[in-house]
Design an enzyme around this catalytic site. Structure first.
Site, PDB file in Angstrom:
ATOM      1  N   HIS A 234     104.799  25.632 -65.970  1.00  0.00           N
ATOM      2  CA  HIS A 234     104.002  26.301 -64.922  1.00  0.00           C
ATOM      3  C   HIS A 234     103.353  25.197 -64.080  1.00  0.00           C
ATOM      4  CE1 HIS A 234     101.711  29.316 -62.933  1.00  0.00           C
ATOM      5  NE2 HIS A 234     100.916  29.739 -63.904  1.00  0.00           N
ATOM      6  N   HIS A 273     112.888  28.779 -60.703  1.00  0.00           N
ATOM      7  CA  HIS A 273     111.777  29.726 -60.665  1.00  0.00           C
ATOM      8  C   HIS A 273     112.244  31.042 -61.255  1.00  0.00           C
ATOM      9  CE1 HIS A 273     108.348  31.993 -59.197  1.00  0.00           C
ATOM     10  NE2 HIS A 273     107.769  30.827 -59.045  1.00  0.00           N
ATOM     11  N   ASP A 327     105.933  23.017 -56.890  1.00  0.00           N
ATOM     12  CA  ASP A 327     105.478  21.784 -57.529  1.00  0.00           C
ATOM     13  C   ASP A 327     106.244  20.551 -57.072  1.00  0.00           C
ATOM     14  OD1 ASP A 327     103.413  22.796 -59.219  1.00  0.00           O
ATOM     15  OD2 ASP A 327     104.970  23.789 -60.384  1.00  0.00           O
TER      16      ASP A 327
HETATM   17  N1  CMC Z   1     116.581  22.168 -64.090  1.00  0.00           N
HETATM   18  C1  CMC Z   1     117.817  22.415 -64.527  1.00  0.00           C
HETATM   19  N2  CMC Z   1     118.283  23.643 -64.849  1.00  0.00           N
HETATM   20  C2  CMC Z   1     117.420  24.647 -64.707  1.00  0.00           C
HETATM   21  C3  CMC Z   1     116.113  24.474 -64.248  1.00  0.00           C
HETATM   22  C4  CMC Z   1     115.692  23.166 -63.937  1.00  0.00           C
HETATM   23  N3  CMC Z   1     114.454  22.932 -63.495  1.00  0.00           N
HETATM   24  N4  CMC Z   1     115.496  25.657 -64.231  1.00  0.00           N
HETATM   25  C5  CMC Z   1     116.367  26.569 -64.659  1.00  0.00           C
HETATM   26  N5  CMC Z   1     117.545  25.968 -64.951  1.00  0.00           N
HETATM   27  C6  CMC Z   1     118.757  26.630 -65.438  1.00  0.00           C
HETATM   28  C7  CMC Z   1     118.667  26.915 -66.926  1.00  0.00           C
HETATM   29  O1  CMC Z   1     119.178  25.842 -67.688  1.00  0.00           O
HETATM   30  C8  CMC Z   1     119.501  28.164 -67.036  1.00  0.00           C
HETATM   31  O2  CMC Z   1     120.854  27.807 -66.967  1.00  0.00           O
HETATM   32  P1  CMC Z   1     121.963  28.631 -67.837  1.00  0.00           P
HETATM   33  O3  CMC Z   1     121.828  30.054 -67.387  1.00  0.00           O
HETATM   34  O4  CMC Z   1     123.232  27.972 -67.471  1.00  0.00           O
HETATM   35  O5  CMC Z   1     121.536  28.449 -69.263  1.00  0.00           O
HETATM   36  C9  CMC Z   1     119.190  28.927 -65.751  1.00  0.00           C
HETATM   37  O6  CMC Z   1     118.824  27.924 -64.808  1.00  0.00           O
HETATM   38  C10 CMC Z   1     118.057  29.915 -65.890  1.00  0.00           C
HETATM   39  O7  CMC Z   1     116.937  29.216 -66.435  1.00  0.00           O
HETATM   40  P2  CMC Z   1     115.807  29.859 -67.338  1.00  0.00           P
HETATM   41  O8  CMC Z   1     115.176  28.766 -68.144  1.00  0.00           O
HETATM   42  O9  CMC Z   1     116.303  31.069 -68.049  1.00  0.00           O
HETATM   43  O10 CMC Z   1     114.800  30.334 -66.226  1.00  0.00           O
HETATM   44  P3  CMC Z   1     113.341  30.891 -66.471  1.00  0.00           P
HETATM   45  O11 CMC Z   1     113.147  31.947 -65.455  1.00  0.00           O
HETATM   46  O12 CMC Z   1     113.139  31.281 -67.906  1.00  0.00           O
HETATM   47  O13 CMC Z   1     112.405  29.633 -66.193  1.00  0.00           O
HETATM   48  C11 CMC Z   1     111.218  27.977 -65.040  1.00  0.00           C
HETATM   49  C12 CMC Z   1     111.806  29.385 -64.966  1.00  0.00           C
HETATM   50  C13 CMC Z   1     110.410  27.738 -63.788  1.00  0.00           C
HETATM   51  C14 CMC Z   1     110.305  27.857 -66.252  1.00  0.00           C
HETATM   52  C15 CMC Z   1     112.376  26.962 -65.138  1.00  0.00           C
HETATM   53  O14 CMC Z   1     113.153  27.010 -63.949  1.00  0.00           O
HETATM   54  C16 CMC Z   1     111.888  25.536 -65.381  1.00  0.00           C
HETATM   55  O15 CMC Z   1     111.662  25.155 -66.529  1.00  0.00           O
HETATM   56  N6  CMC Z   1     111.698  24.723 -64.298  1.00  0.00           N
HETATM   57  C17 CMC Z   1     111.154  23.384 -64.442  1.00  0.00           C
HETATM   58  C18 CMC Z   1     109.634  23.437 -64.573  1.00  0.00           C
HETATM   59  C19 CMC Z   1     108.979  23.796 -63.264  1.00  0.00           C
HETATM   60  O16 CMC Z   1     109.259  23.241 -62.222  1.00  0.00           O
HETATM   61  N7  CMC Z   1     108.007  24.712 -63.340  1.00  0.00           N
HETATM   62  C20 CMC Z   1     107.237  25.170 -62.164  1.00  0.00           C
HETATM   63  C21 CMC Z   1     107.551  26.601 -61.864  1.00  0.00           C
HETATM   64  S1  CMC Z   1     107.079  27.147 -60.246  1.00  0.00           S
HETATM   65  C22 CMC Z   1     105.428  26.868 -59.997  1.00  0.00           C
HETATM   66  C23 CMC Z   1     104.554  27.232 -61.103  1.00  0.00           C
HETATM   67  O17 CMC Z   1     104.636  28.314 -61.674  1.00  0.00           O
HETATM   68  O18 CMC Z   1     103.707  26.399 -61.419  1.00  0.00           O
END
Ligand code: CMC
Length: 393
Positions: A234, A273, A327
């Site tokens: 987050h 996201h 971010d």
């Molecule tokens: N880098 C590489 N691959 C990613 C990323 C990333 N940052 N984010 C998602 N994916 C891939 C993930 O591996 C998965 O691939 P597959 O379906 O092939 O297994 C697919 O995209 C879906 O990912 P998920 O983890 O199921 O997505 P989620 O909705 O559960 O998580 C998230 C959302 C924001 C936690 C995640 O994208 C993440 O960890 N991002 C990096 C941390 C980040 O930047 N967080 C800030 C979020 S926005 C602002 C805020 O809230 O503060």
């Protein structure tokens, strides 16, 4: 139900389907924020974020989020005066911070300090709506003072008293750095605060709403929200982004390092996201400010690395709907503003408190306690074994 659906059989053989992480689940209604993740659109109470970033101020946006209408000039003037009069925080709060280990993370210190603020509010248990609005204003006003004071104390310095001549964003930079910012730096911070102020049912806002739904108090809700925001999935992502840019060091190294991280199945911080499948509109605005600041300070390194990462990521995983989130470009932007990396997530909190408190008030207006269920996967039955009959494994 939408998103990733998991199907599991519980301990009694019953099959359940559910959305892991509550993806796509509607928990209640809101009038505060609308996000169209497919189109990359964000609105606060119907106004597109681009318009607010261009024309509004953090003070005006906070009023709008909290009270539900754009203030008249008299309402705005009164609101700004009230915020200024509540910027100072009790010395005892800073004494608590001084007594924390210097090694504590600033977000953890912020969590403790904001929690302690509640003890100095004599009406903290008064749950009238009027008091909730007042408390929301006090918190919005006090957050920058507390966050800046924490950073000064961590550096062995005294907190700087708020400057009543400065606006919310400029005063925050002044209390952090000890000097009045340029008009441009103040405006960039103001826009960053507007962009981070609200974002629907994100984890920290949901946390705040869950806490207040038990009819607990606003300080508890906001303290819980800070704890939730701290995590790198987050708000904590902005600090990780800057550390990644530093690890990469130059734009020509970005491609190899990012490809290696993707091969390792690492999450690239600042990308992806739960709701957006297009470029986060806030990232677009922050990107432009980061570029302008980079040119102004004559150091485009961090912006250049960011752009290279964006290019590689869009090529490699753009088809999955993974784009920069809020971010990503805020990291280089804060760096160009001369802010230490460990303060990036506290800045997020300084802004988001407007959204949290608006949601707390909204939740209380049509409250029903949040109480979901989970699928039980433990043993169907076990008998209690007395201690002297248990064997070491
Ligand atoms: N880098 C590489 N691959 C990613 C990323 C990333 N940052 N984010 C998602 N994916 C891939 C993930 O591996 C998965 O691939 P597959 O379906 O092939 O297994 C697919 O995209 C879906 O990912 P998920 O983890 O199921 O997505 P989620 O909705 O559960 O998580 C998230 C959302 C924001 C936690 C995640 O994208 C993440 O960890 N991002 C990096 C941390 C980040 O930047 N967080 C800030 C979020 S926005 C602002 C805020 O809230 O503060």
């Amino acid at each position: 139900m939408a998103g990733k659906i998991r199907e599991v059989k519980d301990a009694f053989g019953k099959v359940h389907q559910f959305a892991e992480g509550l993806e796509g689940v509607i928990a209640t209604t809101t009038e505060i924020c609308f996000i169209d993740g497919q189109a990359g659109k964000l609105m606060y109470r119907g106004i597109p974020i681009e318009q607010l970033a261009e024309h509004s101020t953090y003070e005006e946006t906070s009023f709008f989020l909290l009270y539900g209408h754009l203030p008249t000039s008299r309402e705005l003037g009164d609101f700004i005066r009230r915020l200024k009069s509540h910027r100072a925080v009790a010395n005892e709060v800073f004494d608590i911070v001084r007594n924390l280990p210097k090694s504590a993370a600033p977000m953890s210190m912020l969590r403790t300090a904001i929690s302690s603020l509640g003890h100095f509010d004599q009406d903290a248990e008064d749950d009238s709506l009027e008091k909730h609005y007042q408390r929301a204003e006090h918190l919005i006003a006090a957050f920058p003072t507390v966050a800046a004071g924490i950073q000064r104390i961590r550096k062995g310095l005294e907190p700087i008293a708020p400057d009543p001549e400065l606006g919310h964003a400029a005063n925050f930079l002044y209390m952090l750095n000890g000097e009045r910012p340029t008009d441009y730096a103040a405006r960039v911070m103001d826009v960053a605060l507007i962009l981070h102020a609200e974002h629907g049912f994100n984890a920290s806002t949901f946390t705040a709403r869950v806490i207040i739904s038990t009819l607990s108090d606003m300080y508890s809700a906001v303290t819980g929200a800070i704890g939730s925001l701290k995590g790198p999935l987050h708000g904590g992502a902005n600090e990780r982004v800057m550390r990644m840019l530093m690890e990469i060091g130059s734009a020509d190294r970005a491609e190899d390092i990012i490809l290696q991280k993707l091969r390792n199945k690492d999450k690239i911080m600042g990308f992806g996201h739960r709701v957006y499948r297009a470029l986060d509109p806030r990232a677009k605005i922050l990107m432009q400010f980061s570029q302008k600041l980079a040119e102004q300070v004559g150091d485009t390194r961090w912006y250049d690395i960011s752009k290279k990462i964006q290019e590689v990521m869009e090529r490699e995983v753009g088809h999955k709907g993974i784009y920069p989130n809020v971010d990503f470009f805020s990291a280089s932007l804060y760096y160009y503003l001369g802010i230490e990396v460990e303060m990036y997530t506290p800045i997020f909190a300084v802004s988001r408190v407007a959204g949290w408190t608006a949601h707390v008030v909204e939740q209380l207006k049509h409250n029903r306690i949040f109480r979901p269920r989970s699928v039980y996967l433990g043993p169907a039955h076990m008998d209690y074994v007395p201690l002297d009959q248990r064997t070491e494994s």
